[in-house]
Write an enzyme that holds these catalytic residues in place. Sequence first.
Site, PDB file in Angstrom:
ATOM      1  N   GLU A 116       0.850  -1.202   0.000  1.00  0.00           N
ATOM      2  CA  GLU A 116       0.000   0.000   0.000  1.00  0.00           C
ATOM      3  C   GLU A 116       0.882   1.247   0.000  1.00  0.00           C
ATOM      4  OE1 GLU A 116      -0.188   2.086   2.769  1.00  0.00           O
ATOM      5  OE2 GLU A 116       1.000   0.883   4.164  1.00  0.00           O
ATOM      6  N   LYS A 171       2.108  14.194  12.061  1.00  0.00           N
ATOM      7  CA  LYS A 171       1.953  15.132  10.947  1.00  0.00           C
ATOM      8  C   LYS A 171       0.521  15.653  11.004  1.00  0.00           C
ATOM      9  CE  LYS A 171       0.317  11.939   7.459  1.00  0.00           C
ATOM     10  NZ  LYS A 171       0.407  11.487   6.090  1.00  0.00           N
ATOM     11  N   CYS A 189       5.471   4.498   9.809  1.00  0.00           N
ATOM     12  CA  CYS A 189       5.971   3.915   8.559  1.00  0.00           C
ATOM     13  C   CYS A 189       7.444   4.230   8.322  1.00  0.00           C
ATOM     14  CB  CYS A 189       5.118   4.391   7.403  1.00  0.00           C
ATOM     15  SG  CYS A 189       3.395   3.936   7.622  1.00  0.00           S
ATOM     16  N   LYS A 217      10.189   2.970  10.996  1.00  0.00           N
ATOM     17  CA  LYS A 217      10.341   1.507  11.066  1.00  0.00           C
ATOM     18  C   LYS A 217      10.770   0.933   9.721  1.00  0.00           C
ATOM     19  CE  LYS A 217       5.688  -0.413  10.386  1.00  0.00           C
ATOM     20  NZ  LYS A 217       5.788  -1.007   9.083  1.00  0.00           N
TER      21      LYS A 217
HETATM   22  C1  UGA Z   1       4.081   7.180   4.345  1.00  0.00           C
HETATM   23  C2  UGA Z   1       4.151   7.229   2.813  1.00  0.00           C
HETATM   24  O1  UGA Z   1       4.086   8.599   2.375  1.00  0.00           O
HETATM   25  C3  UGA Z   1       3.028   6.421   2.171  1.00  0.00           C
HETATM   26  O2  UGA Z   1       3.178   6.403   0.751  1.00  0.00           O
HETATM   27  C4  UGA Z   1       3.091   4.977   2.731  1.00  0.00           C
HETATM   28  O3  UGA Z   1       2.073   4.176   2.197  1.00  0.00           O
HETATM   29  C5  UGA Z   1       2.965   5.024   4.238  1.00  0.00           C
HETATM   30  O4  UGA Z   1       4.044   5.812   4.772  1.00  0.00           O
HETATM   31  C6  UGA Z   1       3.049   3.616   4.764  1.00  0.00           C
HETATM   32  O5  UGA Z   1       4.074   2.966   4.579  1.00  0.00           O
HETATM   33  O6  UGA Z   1       2.045   3.119   5.247  1.00  0.00           O
HETATM   34  P1  UGA Z   1       2.686   8.476   6.239  1.00  0.00           P
HETATM   35  O7  UGA Z   1       3.524   7.745   7.226  1.00  0.00           O
HETATM   36  O8  UGA Z   1       1.215   8.527   6.420  1.00  0.00           O
HETATM   37  O9  UGA Z   1       2.893   7.848   4.754  1.00  0.00           O
HETATM   38  O10 UGA Z   1       3.194   9.971   6.243  1.00  0.00           O
HETATM   39  P2  UGA Z   1       3.891  10.990   5.229  1.00  0.00           P
HETATM   40  O11 UGA Z   1       2.893  11.937   4.720  1.00  0.00           O
HETATM   41  O12 UGA Z   1       4.724  10.279   4.251  1.00  0.00           O
HETATM   42  O13 UGA Z   1       4.838  11.782   6.258  1.00  0.00           O
HETATM   43  C7  UGA Z   1       5.832  11.103   7.039  1.00  0.00           C
HETATM   44  C8  UGA Z   1       6.572  12.048   7.943  1.00  0.00           C
HETATM   45  O14 UGA Z   1       7.453  12.867   7.190  1.00  0.00           O
HETATM   46  C9  UGA Z   1       5.704  13.016   8.749  1.00  0.00           C
HETATM   47  O15 UGA Z   1       6.212  13.073  10.080  1.00  0.00           O
HETATM   48  C10 UGA Z   1       5.881  14.344   8.063  1.00  0.00           C
HETATM   49  O16 UGA Z   1       5.700  15.447   8.923  1.00  0.00           O
HETATM   50  C11 UGA Z   1       7.327  14.229   7.574  1.00  0.00           C
HETATM   51  N1  UGA Z   1       7.650  15.060   6.405  1.00  0.00           N
HETATM   52  C12 UGA Z   1       7.010  14.843   5.219  1.00  0.00           C
HETATM   53  C13 UGA Z   1       8.644  16.020   6.500  1.00  0.00           C
HETATM   54  O17 UGA Z   1       9.266  16.210   7.555  1.00  0.00           O
HETATM   55  N2  UGA Z   1       8.971  16.740   5.382  1.00  0.00           N
HETATM   56  C14 UGA Z   1       8.332  16.548   4.185  1.00  0.00           C
HETATM   57  O18 UGA Z   1       8.695  17.258   3.215  1.00  0.00           O
HETATM   58  C15 UGA Z   1       7.330  15.583   4.102  1.00  0.00           C
END
Ligand code: UGA
Length: 449
Positions: A152, A339, A279, A282
């Site tokens: 996913e 986030k 995600c 880990k």
């Molecule tokens: C992430 C991936 O984006 C999804 O494609 C994947 O399916 C999912 O993990 C998973 O493996 O289940 P998610 O963990 O929901 O999704 O969150 P993201 O939107 O990717 O953000 C991850 C972290 O990165 C957050 O803490 C966010 O604040 C941080 N982030 C994101 C930044 O610090 N800078 C950015 O430019 C983008």
Amino acid sequence: MRLSVIGCGYVGLVTGACLAEAGHEVVCTDIDEERIAKLNAGGVPIYESHLDEILASARKAGRISYTSNAGDAIRAGDAIFICVGTPPKESGEADLSAIDHVARQIAAEARSPKLVIEKSTVPARTGLELSRALTAYSKNSNVKFRVASNPEFLREGTAVGDFFHPDRIVVGVEDPSAAAELREIYRPIIERSFRCPVHNGTCPPGHKAEFLVTTINSAELIKHASNSFLALKISYANVIADLCEKIGANVEEVTHAMGLDARIGGQFLKAGLGYGGFCFPKDVQAFIHLSASVGVDFDILKATERVNKQRIERFFDKIRQALWVVKGKRVAVLGLAFKANTDDIRFAPALEVVKRLLEEGAVIHATDPEAMTRTKALFPKVQYHEDPYEALRDADAALVCTEWDSFRKLDWDRAGKLMARKLVIDGRNLYTPQGMREMGFEYYSFGRE
Ligand code: UGA
């Protein structure tokens, strides 16, 4: 088609709800009986945009049901999605015991052939092990199992939208019949014949999902390689931010210009407190572990992780520099979720900030639009406020830890009048340094002067 979903966490519930919305008959199961009872009573155990409405409409149409009896769920579907947790062990290696447990259940309970689809994020070669386990556990029955991997790519907060508008649907299979079955499952998404919950029924034209058929090993690797690369991009932007601070440049100007190059792309280059959630941290660890286990040293990923951990320290350097002594200071923590648009606090950088502030003797007043209930259980000493202005009242400093839009829109003129000291330390670069200084704030952020 008749589908079973094992595991009703973020991934399982969104997958089950969206597949039911797309027209399939879905039976969901979970070992958490309370969760199943809540779902059966019409409740939604997680906060996820649009999930409540599609669960309600699928329920009304009789296309989704829930049972805590795994055997009933297993027997109901022709294809079974495994969506159970794969948390990290102490070593960083993924703990696959829940997958093994489900394999035993499937082997024991199935009475007809099944396509068993792993959707949980797992290290490469898990599918092969799963296939072996199903054969071994079902040695006394005639039931045949085929295994497939279907990773996913759902982001929390926009998971329903991501499910219906994927860039790609990846299916790792051992034989063409499994690919055909998975194509049939995803046909409404591929042909865009579903009623879109995100776009009021009809999506704007343009977006088309690629349906990619690969080997199982490749599909598993695609998932870890994608998440790790995104994490790497964030850490890269964070090092650029540190560099900008040292040499007097602006990280947003730099990453914006970088992102305009189509080969780089502008997303996931936001500097700040770093990545959290269940995600990226880990998956990066598990990918490092998997690589090491086959003799490949994935040094870049070790650096990615190291940089990410250092973000908290960098934030504290700014806090100490601004507040001098932390002990006894009243600080407003804006944001607890890992986030925006989620109530998930797992591995949230904000929690690490709160933990350290408490260790240093700060008095914390926190606010978050969705994540306070979960945080209260972990940090009962913190005072929580629904209203961000109440959290900011009499504060010696405001610390921005999550990029919620509601924080972006705060009235800082009003907040400034309530605060004891007009000091903002912004871990998510939500505001412009110039704008905040014009309003009379001392303002610190990442990679900008
Ligand atoms: C992430 C991936 O984006 C999804 O494609 C994947 O399916 C999912 O993990 C998973 O493996 O289940 P998610 O963990 O929901 O999704 O969150 P993201 O939107 O990717 O953000 C991850 C972290 O990165 C957050 O803490 C966010 O604040 C941080 N982030 C994101 C930044 O610090 N800078 C950015 O430019 C983008």
